[in-house]
Design a protein around this motif. Sequence first.
Motif, PDB file in Angstrom:
ATOM      1  N   LEU A 357      -0.724 -27.241  27.070  1.00 24.07           N
ATOM      2  CA  LEU A 357      -2.162 -27.470  26.974  1.00 24.07           C
ATOM      3  C   LEU A 357      -2.956 -26.173  26.931  1.00 24.07           C
ATOM      4  O   LEU A 357      -4.192 -26.199  26.938  1.00 24.07           O
ATOM      5  N   THR A 359      -4.415 -22.481  28.344  1.00 24.36           N
ATOM      6  CA  THR A 359      -4.955 -22.057  29.640  1.00 24.36           C
ATOM      7  C   THR A 359      -6.458 -22.247  29.725  1.00 24.36           C
ATOM      8  O   THR A 359      -7.001 -22.380  30.819  1.00 24.36           O
ATOM      9  N   THR A 385     -12.860 -33.080  29.920  1.00 22.82           N
ATOM     10  CA  THR A 385     -12.864 -31.630  29.731  1.00 22.82           C
ATOM     11  C   THR A 385     -12.504 -30.932  31.029  1.00 22.82           C
ATOM     12  O   THR A 385     -12.955 -31.347  32.103  1.00 22.82           O
ATOM     13  N   TRP A 386     -11.703 -29.874  30.928  1.00 23.81           N
ATOM     14  CA  TRP A 386     -11.381 -29.063  32.104  1.00 23.81           C
ATOM     15  C   TRP A 386     -11.763 -27.610  31.853  1.00 23.81           C
ATOM     16  O   TRP A 386     -11.806 -27.147  30.715  1.00 23.81           O
ATOM     17  N   ARG A 388     -10.067 -25.005  33.189  1.00 27.00           N
ATOM     18  CA  ARG A 388      -8.767 -24.364  32.978  1.00 27.00           C
ATOM     19  C   ARG A 388      -7.736 -25.469  32.898  1.00 27.00           C
ATOM     20  O   ARG A 388      -7.863 -26.509  33.540  1.00 27.00           O
ATOM     21  N   ALA A 389      -6.720 -25.251  32.086  1.00 32.59           N
ATOM     22  CA  ALA A 389      -5.778 -26.331  31.814  1.00 32.59           C
ATOM     23  C   ALA A 389      -4.939 -26.651  33.041  1.00 32.59           C
ATOM     24  O   ALA A 389      -4.537 -25.746  33.791  1.00 32.59           O
ATOM     25  N   ASP A 392       0.193 -29.812  33.552  1.00 34.31           N
ATOM     26  CA  ASP A 392       0.587 -30.808  32.554  1.00 34.31           C
ATOM     27  C   ASP A 392      -0.248 -32.049  32.799  1.00 34.31           C
ATOM     28  O   ASP A 392      -1.111 -32.076  33.688  1.00 34.31           O
ATOM     29  N   TYR A 407      -2.534 -29.089  39.636  1.00 32.29           N
ATOM     30  CA  TYR A 407      -2.946 -27.684  39.696  1.00 32.29           C
ATOM     31  C   TYR A 407      -2.329 -27.041  40.918  1.00 32.29           C
ATOM     32  O   TYR A 407      -2.191 -27.682  41.970  1.00 32.29           O
ATOM     33  N   SER A 440     -17.089 -27.744  27.256  1.00 29.03           N
ATOM     34  CA  SER A 440     -16.192 -26.578  27.297  1.00 29.03           C
ATOM     35  C   SER A 440     -16.987 -25.287  27.332  1.00 29.03           C
ATOM     36  O   SER A 440     -16.669 -24.355  28.082  1.00 29.03           O
TER      37      SER A 440
END
Length: 534
Positions: A357, A359, A385-386, A388-389, A392, A407, A440
């Motif tokens: 995904l 970073t 939306t994040w 930071r990735a 998984d 995380y 993002s």
Amino acid sequence: MFVRPARALVVVMIAMSWLTAAGAVASAAPGPGTFTKITTPSGTTTFDLGGGTNEFTVSGQASLDVTSVDIDCIYTTLDGTRSVAALAGGAPVSPGGTFSVAVDYTHPAVNCRLRAIPTGTDATTAYLGSYAGPILYTDAFVPLGNGSTEYGYSAFAEESDGISLLQDAGACGVGFMATVATPGMELQGTDTGGCKFALPARFPDPNATASAIKVNGHNAYLPSGVHDFLVGTLALPVAQSTLTTTSTIAGDGDVTITESARLMRCSVSDAYPPTPTSCPSIVSTGVKFERVSQVVRGAHQVAVRDTFSSTDGAAHTLTLDYQQTVHQPQTGAAGYVFPGHGSAFAAAAPDEVVSGLGTKAASMLVRSDLYSTNGDPSADTLALTWSRAPDDITFAHFAASEFAMPYALTVPAGDSVSLGFAESEDILTPAARSLGNLASGDMINAPTITSPSDGAVLGAMKTTVRGTLTAGANGLPVSVVVAGHDATITKTSATRATYKVTFTESVGTHTLNATATDVAGNAKASASITVQNQ
């Protein structure tokens, strides 16, 4: 309680009993030329549910063949059923064609249009084009308490044609988002099906072997986890931990909710599930959790910022499983698009693990019905939306509609670490994707240049650039570059810093900007300035 400046605001008790479709039994239908028009309230009126009574006056005009009116708030559900909240009945119309009546408004669970319907007309079937009135929005914030100790909250926010429901992070976080077609007040989109960005004690897998939060290897619990799991499910005699909340609403309708609490653990051991022997009481982990949730962009997006801070001066390791549930249609399947995995929607399988995904900040898309056509009001698209990735995306063993985003983070000694998320919703996939792109971009703040000023004439070939930084979703930037030169960053608070860099430029005019980069690799540039070296 929310405070909304510059808008009509009243306070009401939450009451859901009206939710069944209702209307007066039809008698003689009004003839051609019959009309009503509500003049007060006018425009859009927002109600704030915080307790107490909610009385306001509805006034307007009617044609002379109307002798009395019923005051109803009306919307149309997804299946086409017209629902009616009856606020007042049989309000007399004066010989001059005016009416005025006090009503007690109760929460309609979705924004609705206020109408004055001639008494004797069935509001569930009547032609409504002749009965004009304003749209009513509702914003609600309801603390949840165990005695005098608050452990959670539920909030409801409406703006423009969007609706969102929020709960505390230990329960569901963002629970529901939908679109409303305001002219007809038709609810579009679907219930997105449960919890978003949740950090509860035991979700989604009932056979879980650990909490969704671990601090230094210890199972940790937010106040809802203590209330619902330790005290509620397991009946442990531990003291309820406290959630502290604040809520505000801006003039433009954006809602902000802040919640904070100490992360707690069992005092003896980490047996899971806890027992009276392993968990006779709970103690602090040395980490404080804070979440800031904002309902923005017409209530089509909820932005979430989570911060974990050291309260004991020591460093701490965090293991987090942000757990999600999405809508799963009765037939077919939800469709997913993962960053770095192409652009076509595809179904997910139980136990599926999606990695690769990247970073940086990115969005995964979820279409509530994989096989529906784009624009079908019975389906919608979410952008999750994040900042930071995650490591998984792991789907649950028993369902392809529930998944976790793990995380592993470190809280520096005496400092904090942050994460950001957003959920965006729209009927159209391109619109949801656009909202995700905006989210993002919001994950990092652009730096500012405080000196030199734009257009400055510098009396030497040396250029010194100074500026300020503010924390984004991943905290403060870790680097700033100006004209290819690395600046020195000086932290001034948990959320602010300054930077400075000096370099040599040739004689002439130069355009400068500063680019900040955060720990995940997200970058954003400042506005440009022009200087002249001579």
